[in-house]
Design a protein around this motif. Structure first.
Motif, PDB file in Angstrom:
ATOM      1  N   VAL A  70       0.836  -1.202   0.000  1.00 11.07           N
ATOM      2  CA  VAL A  70       0.000   0.000   0.000  1.00 11.07           C
ATOM      3  C   VAL A  70       0.871   1.253   0.000  1.00 11.07           C
ATOM      4  N   ARG A  71       1.895   1.254   0.838  1.00  9.88           N
ATOM      5  CA  ARG A  71       2.770   2.420   0.918  1.00  9.88           C
ATOM      6  C   ARG A  71       3.448   2.680  -0.422  1.00  9.88           C
ATOM      7  N   ALA A  72       3.911   1.612  -1.073  1.00  8.59           N
ATOM      8  CA  ALA A  72       4.579   1.766  -2.368  1.00  8.59           C
ATOM      9  C   ALA A  72       3.617   2.289  -3.428  1.00  8.59           C
ATOM     10  N   MET A  73       2.355   1.880  -3.367  1.00  9.77           N
ATOM     11  CA  MET A  73       1.370   2.336  -4.347  1.00  9.77           C
ATOM     12  C   MET A  73       0.997   3.801  -4.148  1.00  9.77           C
ATOM     13  N   LEU A  74       1.008   4.254  -2.903  1.00  9.54           N
ATOM     14  CA  LEU A  74       0.588   5.629  -2.629  1.00  9.54           C
ATOM     15  C   LEU A  74       1.661   6.641  -2.996  1.00  9.54           C
ATOM     16  N   ASP A  75       2.909   6.299  -2.764  1.00 13.44           N
ATOM     17  CA  ASP A  75       3.981   7.284  -2.923  1.00 13.44           C
ATOM     18  C   ASP A  75       4.342   7.484  -4.394  1.00 13.44           C
ATOM     19  N   ASP A  76       4.814   8.675  -4.681  1.00 12.95           N
ATOM     20  CA  ASP A  76       5.245   9.005  -6.033  1.00 12.95           C
ATOM     21  C   ASP A  76       6.138  10.236  -5.936  1.00 12.95           C
ATOM     22  N   PRO A  77       7.410  10.131  -6.308  1.00 12.26           N
ATOM     23  CA  PRO A  77       8.300  11.295  -6.231  1.00 12.26           C
ATOM     24  C   PRO A  77       7.831  12.458  -7.092  1.00 12.26           C
ATOM     25  N   ASP A  78       6.996  12.164  -8.094  1.00 10.21           N
ATOM     26  CA  ASP A  78       6.482  13.227  -8.955  1.00 10.21           C
ATOM     27  C   ASP A  78       5.500  14.146  -8.230  1.00 10.21           C
ATOM     28  N   PHE A  79       5.020  13.745  -7.059  1.00 13.22           N
ATOM     29  CA  PHE A  79       4.144  14.626  -6.286  1.00 13.22           C
ATOM     30  C   PHE A  79       4.780  16.001  -6.108  1.00 13.22           C
ATOM     31  N   ASP A  80       6.103  16.003  -5.920  1.00 13.23           N
ATOM     32  CA  ASP A  80       6.807  17.258  -5.643  1.00 13.23           C
ATOM     33  C   ASP A  80       6.862  18.181  -6.855  1.00 13.23           C
ATOM     34  N   ARG A  81       6.652  17.632  -8.048  1.00 17.23           N
ATOM     35  CA  ARG A  81       6.729  18.433  -9.268  1.00 17.23           C
ATOM     36  C   ARG A  81       5.368  18.721  -9.883  1.00 17.23           C
ATOM     37  N   MET A  82       4.326  18.064  -9.369  1.00 21.84           N
ATOM     38  CA  MET A  82       2.991  18.271  -9.917  1.00 21.84           C
ATOM     39  C   MET A  82       2.381  19.568  -9.415  1.00 21.84           C
ATOM     40  N   PRO A  83       1.520  20.208 -10.201  1.00 23.80           N
ATOM     41  CA  PRO A  83       0.694  21.284  -9.653  1.00 23.80           C
ATOM     42  C   PRO A  83      -0.085  20.743  -8.463  1.00 23.80           C
ATOM     43  N   PRO A  84      -0.246  21.508  -7.399  1.00 25.67           N
ATOM     44  CA  PRO A  84      -0.885  21.000  -6.179  1.00 25.67           C
ATOM     45  C   PRO A  84      -2.252  20.355  -6.397  1.00 25.67           C
ATOM     46  N   VAL A  85      -3.075  20.968  -7.243  1.00 24.87           N
ATOM     47  CA  VAL A  85      -4.408  20.400  -7.497  1.00 24.87           C
ATOM     48  C   VAL A  85      -4.280  19.024  -8.138  1.00 24.87           C
ATOM     49  N   ASP A  86      -3.360  18.871  -9.089  1.00 24.15           N
ATOM     50  CA  ASP A  86      -3.145  17.574  -9.735  1.00 24.15           C
ATOM     51  C   ASP A  86      -2.613  16.550  -8.738  1.00 24.15           C
ATOM     52  N   ALA A  87      -1.727  16.984  -7.844  1.00 19.97           N
ATOM     53  CA  ALA A  87      -1.135  16.076  -6.864  1.00 19.97           C
ATOM     54  C   ALA A  87      -2.203  15.495  -5.939  1.00 19.97           C
ATOM     55  N   VAL A  88      -3.144  16.329  -5.515  1.00 20.53           N
ATOM     56  CA  VAL A  88      -4.238  15.839  -4.667  1.00 20.53           C
ATOM     57  C   VAL A  88      -5.068  14.819  -5.434  1.00 20.53           C
ATOM     58  N   GLY A  89      -5.358  15.100  -6.699  1.00 22.29           N
ATOM     59  CA  GLY A  89      -6.138  14.169  -7.511  1.00 22.29           C
ATOM     60  C   GLY A  89      -5.430  12.839  -7.700  1.00 22.29           C
ATOM     61  N   VAL A  90      -4.119  12.873  -7.918  1.00 22.18           N
ATOM     62  CA  VAL A  90      -3.348  11.637  -8.105  1.00 22.18           C
ATOM     63  C   VAL A  90      -3.305  10.836  -6.806  1.00 22.18           C
ATOM     64  N   LEU A  91      -3.158  11.518  -5.682  1.00 26.53           N
ATOM     65  CA  LEU A  91      -3.138  10.823  -4.396  1.00 26.53           C
ATOM     66  C   LEU A  91      -4.456  10.089  -4.161  1.00 26.53           C
ATOM     67  N   ILE A  92      -5.567  10.751  -4.435  1.00 23.76           N
ATOM     68  CA  ILE A  92      -6.877  10.107  -4.292  1.00 23.76           C
ATOM     69  C   ILE A  92      -6.996   8.921  -5.242  1.00 23.76           C
ATOM     70  N   GLU A  93      -6.536   9.100  -6.470  1.00 23.13           N
ATOM     71  CA  GLU A  93      -6.571   8.013  -7.451  1.00 23.13           C
ATOM     72  C   GLU A  93      -5.750   6.816  -6.973  1.00 23.13           C
ATOM     73  N   ARG A  94      -4.600   7.077  -6.382  1.00 24.33           N
ATOM     74  CA  ARG A  94      -3.735   5.980  -5.924  1.00 24.33           C
ATOM     75  C   ARG A  94      -4.373   5.228  -4.757  1.00 24.33           C
ATOM     76  N   ILE A  95      -5.046   5.931  -3.872  1.00 23.41           N
ATOM     77  CA  ILE A  95      -5.730   5.264  -2.758  1.00 23.41           C
ATOM     78  C   ILE A  95      -6.804   4.325  -3.298  1.00 23.41           C
ATOM     79  N   ILE A  96      -7.626   4.849  -4.212  1.00 27.58           N
ATOM     80  CA  ILE A  96      -8.706   4.043  -4.772  1.00 27.58           C
ATOM     81  C   ILE A  96      -8.152   2.873  -5.578  1.00 27.58           C
ATOM     82  N   GLN A  97      -7.104   3.109  -6.355  1.00 34.57           N
ATOM     83  CA  GLN A  97      -6.534   2.050  -7.179  1.00 34.57           C
ATOM     84  C   GLN A  97      -5.932   0.938  -6.334  1.00 34.57           C
TER      85      GLN A  97
END
Length: 214
Positions: A70-97
């Motif tokens: 689960v931890r490996a699926m949630l994390d993504d180093p690209d979070f730091d480079r994404m626009p904040p709104v996109d980063a929140v959306g990707v985090l939610i997507e990763r939880i659901i996925q």
């Protein structure tokens, strides 16, 4: 020990862990039986005891492995480079996925909550790395969003993470009640897609800065 024997032992251990994971997810720690796990893995109960002294030890190893997944699926180093709104959306997507791809997480999550985390081993890195994930990934995305004016300031990253995690996972941990009460099939792709978009919209609206008067 020959390479062939080592490979056979590793494969046997993987079958035991997979069977145990499925049994614990379906029946919980209390009702899962080692003889049933052994049968599902195609081994004897004695061989299970060869690898694991107790059911508690087996459960702890399985839980650590699931937590690592689960931890490996949630994390993504690209979070730091994404626009904040996109980063929140990707985090939610990763939880659901994570729940879509690994349905056994549902049972393990519920069962461990019922046991108050008592089977999470002291050597487990799950909680320390989860705290690190919130501090090093979630907090910066909220801070950047605040600095860019797309998020309101002062959002607690711990509360935010657990709010979206609880909301995103609800369609899986509360699937039956949600489907029955809403008439939406949350076991199907359309229901999950609908929930994904709802959680994203709900979360972003909750952290948006207040509209200026007039």
């Amino acid at each position: 020990m020959s390479e062939k024997v080592r490979h056979s032992s590793a494969a046997t251990l993987e079958r035991i862990l997979a069977a145990a994971r499925d049994a614990f997810a379906e029946h919980g720690f209390d009702r899962a039986r080692l003889d049933s796990i052994a049968k599902a893995a195609g081994v004897t109960k004695q061989l299970v005891y060869h690898y694991f002294k107790t059911k508690e030890e087996l459960y702890g190893v399985v839980l650590d492995r699931v937590s690592d997944e689960v931890r490996a699926m949630l994390d993504d180093p690209d979070f730091d480079r994404m626009p904040p709104v996109d980063a929140v959306g990707v985090l939610i997507e990763r939880i659901i996925q994570a729940y879509v791809e690994r349905p056994y997480i549902i049972g393990m999550t519920i069962d461990q909550d019922l046991h108050g985390g008592e089977h999470i081993s002291r050597r487990s890195k799950y909680m320390p790395t989860l705290r690190q994930f919130i501090a090093e990934r979630v907090a910066p995305m909220l801070e950047r969003g605040s600095a860019e004016g797309v998020f309101r300031p002062g959002i607690d990253p711990r509360l935010f993470y657990w709010s979206i995690f609880a909301l995103a996972s609800a369609a899986f941990t509360q699937r039956w009640a949600m489907s029955q009460s809403s008439g939406i099939d949350f076991a199907g792709e359309q229901g999950i897609a609908l929930w994904r978009e709802h959680v994203r919209t709900f979360a972003l609206q909750a952290i948006s800065p207040p509209a200026l008067p007039g």
